[in-house]
Design a protein around this motif. Structure first.
Motif, PDB file in Angstrom:
ATOM      1  N   VAL A 474       0.782  -1.283  -0.078  1.00 19.07           N
ATOM      2  CA  VAL A 474       0.100  -0.027  -0.143  1.00 19.07           C
ATOM      3  C   VAL A 474       0.871   1.308  -0.129  1.00 19.07           C
ATOM      4  CG1 VAL A 474      -1.654   1.296   1.381  1.00 19.07           C
ATOM      5  CG2 VAL A 474      -2.177  -1.037   0.865  1.00 19.07           C
ATOM      6  N   ALA A 478       0.979   3.984  -3.289  1.00 19.19           N
ATOM      7  CA  ALA A 478       0.581   5.463  -2.943  1.00 19.19           C
ATOM      8  C   ALA A 478       1.778   6.274  -3.030  1.00 19.19           C
ATOM      9  CB  ALA A 478       0.086   5.392  -1.439  1.00 19.19           C
ATOM     10  N   ASP A 491       2.494  -1.177  -9.351  1.00 12.49           N
ATOM     11  CA  ASP A 491       1.011  -1.387  -9.248  1.00 12.49           C
ATOM     12  C   ASP A 491       1.341  -2.998  -9.237  1.00 12.49           C
ATOM     13  OD1 ASP A 491      -1.314  -2.430  -9.211  1.00 12.49           O
ATOM     14  OD2 ASP A 491      -2.158  -1.557 -11.025  1.00 12.49           O
ATOM     15  N   THR A 497      -4.395  -4.968  -2.491  1.00 12.11           N
ATOM     16  CA  THR A 497      -4.397  -3.638  -2.699  1.00 12.11           C
ATOM     17  C   THR A 497      -5.497  -3.035  -3.315  1.00 12.11           C
ATOM     18  OG1 THR A 497      -3.314  -4.098  -4.676  1.00 12.11           O
ATOM     19  CG2 THR A 497      -1.912  -3.900  -3.068  1.00 12.11           C
ATOM     20  N   ASN A 498      -6.670  -3.594  -3.461  1.00  9.15           N
ATOM     21  CA  ASN A 498      -7.795  -3.089  -4.416  1.00  9.15           C
ATOM     22  C   ASN A 498      -9.000  -3.009  -3.247  1.00  9.15           C
ATOM     23  OD1 ASN A 498      -6.629  -2.650  -6.656  1.00  9.15           O
ATOM     24  ND2 ASN A 498      -6.944  -4.943  -7.307  1.00  9.15           N
ATOM     25  N   THR A 499      -8.726  -3.311  -2.048  1.00  2.61           N
ATOM     26  CA  THR A 499      -9.804  -3.408  -0.989  1.00  2.61           C
ATOM     27  C   THR A 499     -10.397  -1.919  -0.520  1.00  2.61           C
ATOM     28  OG1 THR A 499      -8.281  -3.729   0.793  1.00  2.61           O
ATOM     29  CG2 THR A 499      -9.266  -5.789  -0.162  1.00  2.61           C
ATOM     30  N   GLU A 500     -11.425  -1.978   0.238  1.00  4.19           N
ATOM     31  CA  GLU A 500     -11.633  -0.513   0.816  1.00  4.19           C
ATOM     32  C   GLU A 500     -10.793  -0.066   1.691  1.00  4.19           C
ATOM     33  OE1 GLU A 500     -15.190   1.415   3.201  1.00  4.19           O
ATOM     34  OE2 GLU A 500     -15.439  -0.759   2.568  1.00  4.19           O
ATOM     35  N   SER A 503      -7.719   1.294  -0.390  1.00  2.29           N
ATOM     36  CA  SER A 503      -7.998   2.741  -0.818  1.00  2.29           C
ATOM     37  C   SER A 503      -8.148   3.667   0.177  1.00  2.29           C
ATOM     38  CB  SER A 503      -9.271   2.658  -1.362  1.00  2.29           C
ATOM     39  OG  SER A 503      -9.562   1.669  -2.628  1.00  2.29           O
ATOM     40  N   TRP A 504      -8.315   3.367   1.337  1.00  2.00           N
ATOM     41  CA  TRP A 504      -8.295   4.446   2.569  1.00  2.00           C
ATOM     42  C   TRP A 504      -6.856   4.920   2.935  1.00  2.00           C
ATOM     43  CZ3 TRP A 504      -6.094   4.398   7.469  1.00  2.00           C
ATOM     44  CH2 TRP A 504      -6.597   5.499   8.224  1.00  2.00           C
ATOM     45  N   LYS A 506      -4.249   4.715   0.584  1.00  2.00           N
ATOM     46  CA  LYS A 506      -3.823   5.502  -0.430  1.00  2.00           C
ATOM     47  C   LYS A 506      -4.469   6.945  -0.397  1.00  2.00           C
ATOM     48  CE  LYS A 506      -3.370   1.279  -3.285  1.00  2.00           C
ATOM     49  NZ  LYS A 506      -3.915   0.684  -4.432  1.00  2.00           N
ATOM     50  N   SER A 507      -5.394   6.944   0.125  1.00  2.00           N
ATOM     51  CA  SER A 507      -6.221   8.347  -0.149  1.00  2.00           C
ATOM     52  C   SER A 507      -5.432   9.329   0.938  1.00  2.00           C
ATOM     53  CB  SER A 507      -7.538   8.355   0.493  1.00  2.00           C
ATOM     54  OG  SER A 507      -7.727   7.896   1.534  1.00  2.00           O
TER      55      SER A 507
END
Length: 993
Positions: A474, A478, A491, A497-500, A503-504, A506-507
């Motif tokens: 992650v 990011a 990638d 690495t595509n879970t919720e 994503s949190w 990475k944000s």
């Protein structure tokens, strides 16, 4: 003979007018007391001292006090508050002679204005350093006298005088600006700085060193032994005294207008931080100074500037902890990129604490990058606020990125730092990297091209623990997304690495907070105060619902089918012999208004709060386990009040000595965790370390975590589970016998009618059962080896059969058959196990009170056993088992020093090792590969324990025997692994792949 008798003390009481009319004196020729009263003319302090020494009457005393009060107000040159030989003598006589004889007279009744004014004058004359010192000296003498004769303590006059002196000291220090007034009277009368300096040190030592608190607490204990204490005194309570001192410091800081005053207040604060309850003190400064108007914030910054560097660091860290635990609890509930006013307000508070000090900014950087910092176990809001404060400082934010990146990829850090700590540092790294990219994109590009970044990602991906690899992937994706273009960015093309959650994480690189006003925090603090200060109210019984009357007109014809039961199930009620409600002879004592069992969670909370009602407390305790479980999955009643319920249950005391109180309280807390395990497991773990609770209450928290974890995993299902099912989910009894299996019906009936109580040592019983299951196969193998080859004997089959029977008696299924879902195992790891181990490591490196509490032998034993039970409950199918093993093994080896001379802790550590080996039995090769150093150290330590333990008979049940058997079992398992994987261990130890 009468002239040879000397009275011990004389007490003067002002008679009422009626008593004076009814009293007829025999001694009409005696010298009237009024002649002594008229002698004092109020001309000099010498005359006042002489009048006080000559056992003055009431009127004379009032005249002397009025004269002294005029001097305090500046109407004549003599001020008794100013340190002087004459004033010291007067103060001494006032404390040792006047207070014991006249304190009751001066304070009795408020109808007489003269008496209340006189008491105020007496207290006002003693509100000084000499007055407080005289009171403490007299208090010390009375305590010594009372302790010298403990048998006659109740009849001793010292016990009564102790109460008078304690009340005097509490009234001397009752105001929130008393410290400033005492110092002002000194500084205004002494002009010489050389004379003022020792008075300043004495004043600081008197107010903030704990001298007053310790003596008053000792005096209160003597009064308790003498049964002469009506109400506890605040001056003898450490928490109340610290709060009083905090209010004085707040008041003084608000009115301070010079550097010397800020320095004096800072010196007092520095000493007060060592009294204990320093978090309460800093919280008071935070809410009453920092969260106020702008000029109060500047005063707070000046106060912090005057503190020593070590105290500045402690204050900053406590402010960060308070912000995270009280104001930023719900920041993670929404998307990370949302602009939270609370986060901006928290950043404003941190910026006000830092000011322009580079040293405090360095402390904040060390908190963000330290091994036990960054708000372990707290929400991401505090990390966002802390990083936002450093966002405009390129040097500081670069330091945060480089230090975090360097330690994030260190192999020792990866292997030994708790997982919650690694998650917090990952968030700090992503947040700071986002700010650095916006300030200087070239600098971040250079960092990502360095070997440190490449080694970090490589070491993370190469780790065997999935969680460690997830954080590495992650962070890599990011950071690469900030610097590289779409065709060149990193990638991994992994589902993780595509879970919720990914994503949190990475944000976080896109979060852009700022330093804002503190108004949102002011609203939060003001809204919390009335709730905390509110007193529990008694529940009013609801009016009875009117009964529904059937209509009188018409007829209702209903056809009833006969099932051939001959109405055998209708049993008539017997006539009661007596009514318990009418057993009392006095009809006025019969309670016809007893509360009914609560049906809603809000009613249950009301009953728990009503500590003055026996029936409410009993009903709440007996109803809570079933009601909470029944309402857990229906509506939001439980979820809306879950934390309040948990707080009430943890702090509940057995005021009425209820039957089975501790079991019902534990069952209620277990029901709270079962209702919302993901949230409340972390809440209870945090409460164990941070809450202000006794050892017994903390122990109950550990027991609840262990038992509820086992119930979630499928072990030891509580009898309340079936009893909590909704009636709507059940068929009527006549239909259930046709559509339900008899076994299910029998099980339901037995579970609801015969509830078993938890034994007081439930955790010890479970640990003993698991230990027997672990040692049974080893004992069977030893017996087989001692009796000859397996092919020539029947005893090996018998021993195996006994071993299997022992396993079945322990309610343990054979290994390989039982498997629990990964979701359950993950829940036990993230919400139960990791919060306990991570906060333990953080507490060891902090100066909080929890650090001393953790090493209490009984609590440390229970803590280790709880972790072992949770690890065993998670089972071998847990994905996070390698990380759980690493953290638990490091913890066990870290407490080896506490085992010296304590068999109970040694037994707990051995049980922890047994649980580790039992859960990892199917992957001993991987265990030796990952934990080679721990295996070798454990073999060495357990061998020493086995050799130094003196066991008794082979079949004995003594503690030393148990320790020796457990050490032997652990040693056999470890040596088997060492012999089998010796080459692998040697290769790991010498660095050969």
């Amino acid at each position: 003979m009468e002239e040879l008798l000397t009275p011990v003390s004389q007490t003067y009481r002002r008679p009422t007018d009626e008593a004076e009319l009814l009293t007829v004196s025999k001694y009409t020729t005696a010298k009237p007391v009024t002649e002594t009263r008229s002698e004092f003319k109020g001309s000099s302090p010498e005359e006042a001292l002489e009048a006080l020494k000559s056992q003055p009457g009431h009127e004379t005393l009032l005249s002397v006090l009025a004269y002294l009060q005029k001097g305090v107000n500046g109407k004549h040159p003599f001020n008794v508050k100013t340190p002087s030989p004459q004033g010291a003598q007067i103060v001494h006589v006032l404390v040792t002679e006047i207070v014991p004889n006249y304190w009751t007279v001066l304070n009795e009744g408020s109808s007489s204005k003269k008496r209340s004014t006189a008491a105020d004058c007496l207290v006002s004359c003693l509100q000084s350093i000499p007055g407080i010192n005289a009171g403490l000296a007299y208090l010390r003498a009375l305590i010594r006298e009372a302790k010298s004769n403990p048998q006659g303590l109740k009849q001793s006059h010292a016990a009564f005088n102790l109460g008078f002196v304690l009340e005097l000291l509490s009234q001397i220090l009752q105001y929130d600006d008393e410290a400033k007034r005492i110092w002002s009277s000194i500084s205004s009368s002494v002009d010489n700085p050389s004379k003022l300096r020792p008075l300043r040190q004495e004043f600081i030592s008197l107010i903030a060193s704990g001298k007053i608190l310790s003596l008053c607490a000792e005096g209160e204990d003597v009064l308790k032994e003498a049964d002469n204490l009506d109400n506890p005194l605040w001056v003898a309570d450490a928490k109340e005294y610290v709060l009083w001192l905090g209010r004085n410091l707040v008041s003084w800081t608000k009115s301070a207008d010079s550097v010397d005053e800020f320095k004096l207040v800072a010196d007092i604060l520095s000493r007060a931080l060592k009294l204990g309850h320093y978090e309460l003190l800093i919280q008071l400064l935070l809410t009453d100074l920092l969260l106020q108007e702008n000029h109060k914030q500047s005063a707070f910054t000046k106060l912090v500037d005057s503190l020593p560097q070590s105290e500045q660091r402690k204050l900053l860290f406590v402010v960060l902890k308070l912000l995270s635990s009280q104001y930023l609890i719900s920041v993670d509930s929404d998307a990370a990129t949302e602009n939270y006013p609370l986060v901006w307000a928290a950043a404003g508070v941190i910026a006000a604490v830092l000011g322009d000090s580079g040293t405090r900014r360095g402390h904040l950087v060390s908190w963000l990058t330290g091994a036990v910092g960054a708000g372990i176990g707290e929400t991401s809001g505090i990390r966002r606020a802390a990083v936002a404060v450093l966002a405009d400082n390129k040097e500081a934010i670069t330091t945060v990125v480089e230090k975090n990146l360097s330690q994030f990829g260190d192999q020792l850090y990866i292997r030994h730092v708790p997982m919650l700590q690694q998650e917090a540092h990952a968030q700090v790294l992503l947040l700071s990297a986002g700010y650095l990219h916006r300030i200087s994109p070239i600098k971040l590009t250079v960092i990502l091209r360095s070997s440190t970044y490449l080694n970090t990602i490589s070491n993370r991906i190469a780790a065997s623990q999935t969680r460690i690899g997830f954080l590495g992937m992650v962070v890599g994706e990011a950071l690469s997304g900030l610097v590289h273009k779409d065709d060149k960015k990193l990638d991994f093309h992994m589902d993780e690495t595509n879970t919720e959650e990914a994503s949190w994480y990475k944000s976080l690189v896109h979060v852009s907070d700022k330093i804002g006003p503190t108004n949102p925090l002011q609203t939060e603090s003001s809204s919390e105060r009335p709730r905390k200060a509110s007193k529990p109210t008694k529940s009013t019984p609801k009016p009875a619902q009117p009964s529904r009357v059937p209509p009188k007109n018409g007829f209702i014809i209903e056809e009833v089918e006969d099932d051939g039961s001959e109405e055998d199930d209708l049993v008539p009620y017997g006539k009661p012999d007596s009514d318990a409600e009418d057993s009392d002879d006095d009809p006025t004592l019969i309670n016809r208004d007893k509360p009914k069992a609560p049906v809603y969670i809000r009613d249950l909370i009301t009953y728990f709060r009503d500590t003055q009602n026996f029936d409410c407390q009993k009903l709440a305790l007996t109803t809570a386990p079933t009601l909470i479980r029944r309402k857990a999955n229906y509506g939001t009643e439980v979820s809306s009040h879950i934390e309040e319920l948990a707080t009430l249950l943890v702090g509940l005391e057995d005021k009425y000595e209820l039957e089975d109180f501790h079991n019902l309280r534990l069952q209620g807390m277990i029901a709270v965790i079962i209702a919302q395990p993901q949230k409340m497991g972390q809440w209870f773990a945090k409460t164990f370390f941070d809450g202000d609770y006794s050892l017994g209450q903390r122990a109950s928290v550990l027991v609840v975590l262990g038992l509820s974890g086992r119930e979630i995993a499928g072990f030891d299902i509580s009898e309340y589970a079936d009893a909590a099912s909704f009636p709507s989910k059940q068929l009527p009894s006549k239909l259930e016998k046709h559509y339900s299996l008899p076994s299910a019906t029998d099980r339901l009936t037995s579970s609801t009618s015969h509830l078993k109580a938890l034994p007081p040592n439930a955790v010890d019983n479970i640990s003993q059962t698991l230990s027997q299951n672990f040692l049974a196969p080893l004992a069977a193998e030893a017996a087989d080896a001692a009796t000859g080859p397996d092919a020539l004997k029947l005893s090996s089959f018998t021993s195996r059969l006994q071993s299997n029977n022992a396993m079945m008696r322990g309610k343990s299924k054979p290994r390989g058959i039982r498997s629990i879902p990964n979701t359950t195992a993950s829940l036990l790891a993230t919400s139960f196990f990791f919060p306990l181990t991570s906060r333990f490591q953080a507490a060891l490196h902090s100066s909080s009170a929890a650090r001393g509490v953790l090493f209490q032998p009984s609590l440390l034993v229970l803590y280790i056993k709880t972790l072992a039970l949770l690890l065993h409950a998670a089972g071998p199918s847990t994905l996070a088992l390698p990380q759980m093993t690493t953290e638990f093994w490091d913890l066990l080896l870290g407490v080896r020093g506490q085992c010296i001379g304590n068999m109970t802790i040694t037994q707990a550590v051995l049980f922890g090792l047994m649980a580790l080996l039992d859960v990892n039995e199917g992957d001993m090769r991987g265990l030796c590969e990952r934990q080679g150093r721990e295996v070798v150290e454990s073999v060495e330590w357990v061998s020493g324990v086995f050799d130094q333990t003196l066991g008794g008979d082979a079949g004995g049940d003594g503690e030393e025997n148990q320790v020796k058997m457990m050490a032997a079992g652990v040693l056999i398992r470890l040596k088997e692994a060492v012999e089998k994987y010796r080459a692998l261990l040697m290769g790991d130890l010498i660095g050969v792949a």
